[in-house]
Design an enzyme around this catalytic site. Structure first.
Site, mmCIF file in Angstrom:
data_model
loop_
_atom_site.group_PDB
_atom_site.id
_atom_site.type_symbol
_atom_site.label_atom_id
_atom_site.label_comp_id
_atom_site.label_asym_id
_atom_site.label_seq_id
_atom_site.Cartn_x
_atom_site.Cartn_y
_atom_site.Cartn_z
ATOM 1 C CG ASP A 1 -1.892 1.143 1.256
ATOM 2 O OD1 ASP A 1 -1.707 2.103 0.471
ATOM 3 O OD2 ASP A 1 -2.842 1.095 2.057
ATOM 4 C CE1 TYR B 1 -5.659 10.709 -12.453
ATOM 5 C CE2 TYR B 1 -6.384 12.086 -14.277
ATOM 6 C CZ TYR B 1 -5.608 11.047 -13.783
ATOM 7 O OH TYR B 1 -4.768 10.358 -14.637
ATOM 8 C CB SER C 1 -2.423 12.357 -16.481
ATOM 9 O OG SER C 1 -3.596 12.435 -17.261
ATOM 10 C CE LYS D 1 -2.000 10.729 -12.428
ATOM 11 N NZ LYS D 1 -0.949 9.743 -12.072
#
Length: 248
Positions: free
Chosen positions: A59, A152, A139, A156
């Site tokens: 993890d 999100y 991304s 990135k």
């Protein structure tokens, strides 16, 4: 065999882009630790590569587990030449104020804190050896954000900035740091990005990509193997779009 004799950790390596990077690294001669929260998936994938791959369930938001991963990699592989920070998650498309605090924390932990923790436990090893290559899988969302994926996108964007500042700081230590910016791809996250996987939603996404297709794990593997190889010894701080022209 551009990675012959190299060792690597690929986080999130049991599926999606990570699996494509693992397969390409092994094809190019590297020994790879497939590190994934899905320990069973990592073990199953590693079994197909004999002694060229080992699995480690981790993890990546837990300090002690990342520390154990780094120690195991050094013990098993002998050293860590390459670190690929590929593990990442997103939230469902929704208005930025509708994302729950728990979901926000989860996205920032996996996409941001994991990079801090792998650096904390692996960079000292690379500094001691005066060499290393780190690749962050960011991304196009951090370059040309899509609406309704706000937090999100932010995570990135952070990774792109982290890549550049890590590159500047670690260059005198012989460590290169680069990133790749994929567009949406044929991975388990695609449905989450789109909200629903229907022909209509796919057509909407594809209409924004000039080359007219999604990224594939093989695309990511090809670019990653170059950036992590000695052929790219003069390349650091680069955040390369692998996006079919989406960010033009």
């Amino acid at each position: 065999m551009r990675l012959e004799g190299k060792t690597a950790i690929v986080t999130g390596g049991a599926s999606g882009f990570g699996a494509g990077i693992v397969r390409k690294f092994i094809a190019e001669g590297a020994r790879v630790m497939i590190a994934d929260i899905n320990a069973a998936g990592a073990t199953e994938m590693a079994a197909g590569f004999g002694d060229q791959a080992v699995a480690f369930g981790v993890d990546l938001v837990r300090f002690d587990e990342v520390e154990a991963m780094a120690k195991s990699a050094i013990e098993t592989l002998g050293c860590i030449d390459i670190l690929v920070n590929n593990a990442g998650i997103t939230h469902m498309p929704m208005a930025l104020e509708d994302v729950s605090e728990a979901e926000f924390d989860r996205v920032l932990s996996v996409n941001v804190k994991s990079v801090y923790l792998t650096a904390k436990h692996i960079v000292p090893h690379m500094k001691a050896r005066k060499s290393g290559a780190i690749l962050n899988v960011a991304s196009t969302a951090g370059v040309s954000p899509r609406p309704m994926l706000n937090w999100y996108n932010c995570s990135k964007g952070w990774m792109i900035t982290a890549t550049r500042t890590m590159a500047v700081e670690l260059a005198p230590c012989g460590i290169r740091v680069n990133a790749i910016n994929p567009v949406a791809g044929e991975t388990p996250l695609l449905k989450t990005f789109m909200g629903e996987d229907t022909p209509e939603r796919r057509a909407q996404f594809l209409a924004t990509i000039p080359l007219g297709r999604f990224s594939t794990p093989e695309d990511m593997g090809a670019v990653s193997s170059f950036l992590c190889s000695d052929e790219a010894s003069m390349v650091t701080g680069v955040c390369m779009e692998v996006d079919g022209g989406r960010c033009i």
